[in-house]
Scaffold this active site. Structure first.
Site, PDB file in Angstrom:
ATOM      1  N   ASN A 111       0.845  -1.190   0.000  1.00 42.54           N
ATOM      2  CA  ASN A 111       0.000   0.000   0.000  1.00 42.54           C
ATOM      3  C   ASN A 111       0.883   1.244   0.000  1.00 42.54           C
ATOM      4  O   ASN A 111       2.032   1.189   0.435  1.00 42.54           O
ATOM      5  CB  ASN A 111      -0.870   0.002   1.275  1.00 42.54           C
ATOM      6  CG  ASN A 111      -1.808   1.189   1.329  1.00 42.54           C
ATOM      7  OD1 ASN A 111      -2.443   1.553   0.330  1.00 42.54           O
ATOM      8  ND2 ASN A 111      -1.910   1.822   2.498  1.00 42.54           N
ATOM      9  N   HIS A 113       0.823   5.131   1.517  1.00 43.37           N
ATOM     10  CA  HIS A 113       0.109   5.969   2.492  1.00 43.37           C
ATOM     11  C   HIS A 113       0.765   7.349   2.504  1.00 43.37           C
ATOM     12  O   HIS A 113       1.989   7.455   2.549  1.00 43.37           O
ATOM     13  CB  HIS A 113       0.181   5.330   3.884  1.00 43.37           C
ATOM     14  CG  HIS A 113      -0.544   6.139   4.915  1.00 43.37           C
ATOM     15  ND1 HIS A 113      -1.912   6.168   5.000  1.00 43.37           N
ATOM     16  CD2 HIS A 113      -0.093   6.980   5.879  1.00 43.37           C
ATOM     17  CE1 HIS A 113      -2.278   6.987   5.974  1.00 43.37           C
ATOM     18  NE2 HIS A 113      -1.190   7.489   6.523  1.00 43.37           N
ATOM     19  N   SER A 140       4.744   6.806   2.259  1.00 41.38           N
ATOM     20  CA  SER A 140       5.383   5.534   2.608  1.00 41.38           C
ATOM     21  C   SER A 140       4.753   4.408   1.800  1.00 41.38           C
ATOM     22  O   SER A 140       3.531   4.356   1.651  1.00 41.38           O
ATOM     23  CB  SER A 140       5.154   5.200   4.090  1.00 41.38           C
ATOM     24  OG  SER A 140       5.550   6.261   4.927  1.00 41.38           O
ATOM     25  N   ASP A 149      -2.579   0.812   8.318  1.00 40.84           N
ATOM     26  CA  ASP A 149      -1.383   1.598   7.987  1.00 40.84           C
ATOM     27  C   ASP A 149      -0.200   1.232   8.891  1.00 40.84           C
ATOM     28  O   ASP A 149       0.697   2.053   9.113  1.00 40.84           O
ATOM     29  CB  ASP A 149      -1.666   3.104   8.086  1.00 40.84           C
ATOM     30  CG  ASP A 149      -2.773   3.541   7.131  1.00 40.84           C
ATOM     31  OD1 ASP A 149      -2.840   2.980   6.027  1.00 40.84           O
ATOM     32  OD2 ASP A 149      -3.560   4.425   7.494  1.00 40.84           O
TER      33      ASP A 149
HETATM   34  C1  GRF Z   1      -2.845   8.882  -2.512  1.00 37.58           C
HETATM   35  O1  GRF Z   1      -2.659  10.037  -1.755  1.00 37.58           O
HETATM   36  C2  GRF Z   1      -2.350   7.694  -1.720  1.00 37.58           C
HETATM   37  O2  GRF Z   1      -1.277   7.988  -0.891  1.00 37.58           O
HETATM   38  C3  GRF Z   1      -3.560   7.349  -0.889  1.00 37.58           C
HETATM   39  O3  GRF Z   1      -4.648   7.603  -1.711  1.00 37.58           O
HETATM   40  C4  GRF Z   1      -4.317   8.554  -2.715  1.00 37.58           C
HETATM   41  C5  GRF Z   1      -4.586   7.911  -4.035  1.00 37.58           C
HETATM   42  O4  GRF Z   1      -4.499   8.788  -5.093  1.00 37.58           O
HETATM   43  N1  GRF Z   1      -3.454   6.000  -0.412  1.00 37.58           N
HETATM   44  P1  GRF Z   1      -4.623   8.215  -6.592  1.00 37.58           P
HETATM   45  O5  GRF Z   1      -5.984   7.516  -6.682  1.00 37.58           O
HETATM   46  O6  GRF Z   1      -3.505   7.290  -6.831  1.00 37.58           O
HETATM   47  O7  GRF Z   1      -4.605   9.446  -7.452  1.00 37.58           O
END
Ligand code: GRF
Length: 221
Positions: A111, A113, A140, A149
């Site tokens: 993932n 984050h 991260s 997370d």
């Molecule tokens: C990003 O900020 C990511 O860190 C979080 O969700 C958002 C996703 O954005 N997990 P996208 O859909 O990739 O534009």
């Protein structure tokens, strides 16, 4: 002989910009990986359109049609497994996953984050970093564990928080770094350089004591 490409399924809920960054990086950075499918829990996720444009099978599994988290996750598992992935990439997938799901994909579920974990788990990370008076923030990439997370962090990108930053300007700065960080970690995984053993991340067979920082310059910003 060329190694078999890493087979990937990407899960999204929204705009899919991280997914797009990974799609673009595969040919550009010569990454030996193939995205077999993109799956969204939201039928109208823009990222599904982007996946279709890239000729990647784009599916939605609407979580509102399931009466429990587990039944939705089981439907997801069935669909994901039909693509036989080596790696499942969560790219803005906004659902809490059941223990069954996380355990099923242990060691092959990652993932991104938008914070320097373990700081600011959960939502509204950018505003929280500003409110806390921090001078640095970032993103991260981590293996997913049963703690939200909370899984072992592989790598992080750092940005400076400037005085004039608000949550939106900071989000955009972090997102730009995410688009570098996520493809890079995907590349390392495709090169078999990263592994998770007993909740410890190994990089080139060496246990990581702390996350790899990919944008070292920002530390001095
Ligand atoms: C990003 O900020 C990511 O860190 C979080 O969700 C958002 C996703 O954005 N997990 P996208 O859909 O990739 O534009």
């Amino acid at each position: 002989m060329t190694a078999k490409p890493l087979s990937i399924v990407v899960l999204i809920s929204g705009s899919g910009s991280n997914m797009q960054a990974i799609i673009d990086s595969l040919p550009k950075q010569n990454i030996n990986a193939e995205i077999k499918a993109v799956i969204s829990n939201k039928v109208d996720a823009y990222g599904l359109e982007l996946a279709k444009q890239a000729n990647i099978p784009a599916l939605s599994i609407d979580h509102t049609l399931y009466d429990s988290r587990l039944s939705f996750d089981q439907a997801m598992i069935e669909t994901i497994d039909s693509f036989k992935p080596d790696l499942i990439i969560l790219a803005g997938f906004m659902r809490i996953l059941s223990e069954e799901f996380v355990n099923h994909y242990a060691g092959r579920l990652i993932n991104i984050h938008p914070s320097l974990l373990p700081e600011f788990k959960g939502l509204n990370t950018h505003q929280r970093a500003i409110d806390a008076g921090h001078h640095q923030h970032g993103a991260s990439v981590h293996f997913v564990s049963n703690e939200l997370d909370g899984g072992p962090v592989i790598a992080q990108a750092v940005v400076a928080i400037d005085e004039q930053d608000d949550a939106e300007s900071l989000r955009l700065k972090v997102l730009e770094q995410e688009h570098i960080l996520y493809p890079l970690v995907t590349k390392w995984l495709a090169q078999n350089r990263i592994a998770l053993v007993d909740q410890t991340v190994y990089f080139d067979q060496t246990p990581l004591e702390k996350a790899i920082i990919i944008d070292a310059d920002s530390w001095n910003a």
